[in-house]
Design an enzyme around this catalytic site. Structure first.
Site, PDB file in Angstrom:
ATOM      1  N   CYS A  91       0.805  -1.228   0.000  1.00  0.00           N
ATOM      2  CA  CYS A  91       0.000   0.000   0.000  1.00  0.00           C
ATOM      3  C   CYS A  91       0.835   1.274   0.000  1.00  0.00           C
ATOM      4  O   CYS A  91       0.323   2.345  -0.334  1.00  0.00           O
ATOM      5  CB  CYS A  91      -0.928   0.022   1.210  1.00  0.00           C
ATOM      6  N   HIS A 359      -9.189   3.156  -2.223  1.00  0.00           N
ATOM      7  CA  HIS A 359      -7.765   2.933  -1.932  1.00  0.00           C
ATOM      8  C   HIS A 359      -7.132   2.130  -3.071  1.00  0.00           C
ATOM      9  O   HIS A 359      -7.031   0.911  -2.993  1.00  0.00           O
ATOM     10  CB  HIS A 359      -7.675   2.184  -0.599  1.00  0.00           C
ATOM     11  N   CYS A 389      -0.374   2.571   6.663  1.00  0.00           N
ATOM     12  CA  CYS A 389      -0.066   1.218   7.089  1.00  0.00           C
ATOM     13  C   CYS A 389       0.254   0.396   5.843  1.00  0.00           C
ATOM     14  O   CYS A 389      -0.126   0.762   4.727  1.00  0.00           O
ATOM     15  CB  CYS A 389      -1.243   0.598   7.845  1.00  0.00           C
TER      16      CYS A 389
END
Length: 403
Positions: A91, A359, A389
């Site tokens: 991510c 996302h 994160c």
């Protein structure tokens, strides 16, 4: 050491990551090439004015595989002499691309980079690369691997975050995103996506659900309860690592977790001398970068130690930061960050986040840096911190300051 500056930041709107999403016909290469072209054109630059393109994406398989960064360069209007580097920190891939570009400039390895990321989650499914951390028993068992949703629920259980807390945060994210779009706060950075014929197909974030309220979220069943409590019983695996917990409180669902979407974003990172040579003014200085590894079972707590590390190494305190962007992978991730640093929600994700807008894994780190910069300019703030994160237990952070 040479300072590194951000000269421009753009992103595509985020399309629903499924077959009926507006961007489903667009490949990761095409979307990335449109961002590269947009950055070049907006600053009236030549195609050979950069040292490299550093591009992040999390699921590097199929049409998102190979060195996607180099393929995107060849599909764009950049000169073929510009190479490309694809990177993967899950991510945080896009943020790591920006941080790597900044540190290359700082170290004198080139004057200017384009850095960014992409993820077409509706075309290349998350997890389709068969990552060893999840599928290789010799690794998964020794690391007490559980899916991210279970990790988010562990955070909620460990730090006393309730379902109502998570749902209220999600409702606020939707409200803030809708208000930001209505107020035109994203307008300067949004690149309209076009099809192969040059016709516009998306100019706004498609995933948002501004009518979301506590009642509608309260009707949703927890998404990760069944996989936690039935075979293979991920709750039991988690509690081997966290034996002090009496059980896992499953509070997350589709409404208080980040949306699966398609999208891309990019920034120009360069030295002051490069900007002067091209008649461009920098918008922000990248003051500090950081990355860190964390417990891979609870997995998603990385923003806290990454922020502690970046503040320590830059000689700053949490009170020195005017605005925060913390990626909304799950509500508990951001709520834990606010809890750890006693951060006022009025200074954090003020225009909503990934719960409302989605996302796109490899692009999200770049998106939140750009969103942070736009809001710093709009609200006349000086210093901002962006953090995410990261899957398998990592965290990343970037501090920028206006110039």
């Amino acid at each position: 050491m040479t300072d590194a500056y951000i000269y421009d930041a753009i992103r595509t709107p985020r399309g629903k990551g499924r077959k009926d999403g507006a961007l489903h016909e667009v490949t990761a290469v095409s979307l990335s090439a449109q961002v590269l072209n947009g950055l070049r054109e907006r600053s009236d630059l030549n195609g050979y004015d950069f040292e490299d393109v550093i591009w992040g994406n999390a699921t590097q398989v199929g049409e998102q595989g190979g060195c996607l960064a180099r393929t995107a360069v060849l599909a764009s209007d950049l000169d073929e002499r510009i190479p490309g580097l694809s990177i993967n920190r899950f991510c945080a891939s896009g943020m790591e691309a920006v941080n790597l570009a900044a540190n290359q400039v700082r170290g004198g390895a080139g004057e200017a980079y384009i850095a960014g990321g992409v993820e077409m989650m509706g075309r290349v499914a998350m997890g389709s690369d068969g990552a060893a951390i999840a599928v290789d028993p010799s690794v998964a068992m020794s690391s007490y691997f559980v899916p991210q949703g279970i990790s988010a629920d562990i955070i909620a259980t460990e730090y006393g975050i309730s379902r109502d807390d998570a749902d209220a945060f999600a409702v606020e994210s939707q409200k803030r995103a809708a208000a930001a779009w209505e107020d035109g706060r994203f307008a300067k950075s949004i690149l309209t996506v076009r099809d192969v014929n040059g016709l516009p197909i998306l100019d706004h974030d498609e995933y948002m659900r501004p009518g979301t309220d506590m009642q509608s979220l309260g009707a949703l069943k927890p998404s990760f309860k069944d996989m936690g409590e039935t075979m293979p019983g991920f709750d039991k695996i988690a509690m081997l690592k966290y034996p002090h917990l009496a059980g896992i409180n499953h509070i997350h669902h589709a409404g208080n977790s980040s949306g699966i979407v398609d999208g891309a974003a990019g920034v120009i990172v360069a030295s002051k001398e490069w900007g002067e040579k091209h008649g461009l003014k920098p918008r922000a200085r990248i003051r500090a970068t950081a990355k860190i590894g964390t417990d891979p079972t609870i997995m998603l707590t990385g923003p806290v130690p990454a922020t502690e590390k970046i503040l320590r190494e830059s000689g700053m305190q949490i009170g020195d930061i005017d605005l925060f962007e913390v990626n909304e992978a799950f509500s508990s991730v951001v709520l834990r960050f606010m809890q750890a640093f006693d951060v006022d929600h009025g200074k954090l994700n003020v225009n909503g986040g990934a719960i409302a807008m989605g996302h796109p894994l490899g692009a999200s780190g770049v998106i939140i840096i750009g969103t942070l910069l736009d809001e710093m300019e709009r609200s006349d703030r000086e210093t901002g911190l962006a953090t995410l994160c990261v899957a398998s237990g990592m965290g990343a952070a970037t501090i920028i300051e206006r110039v």
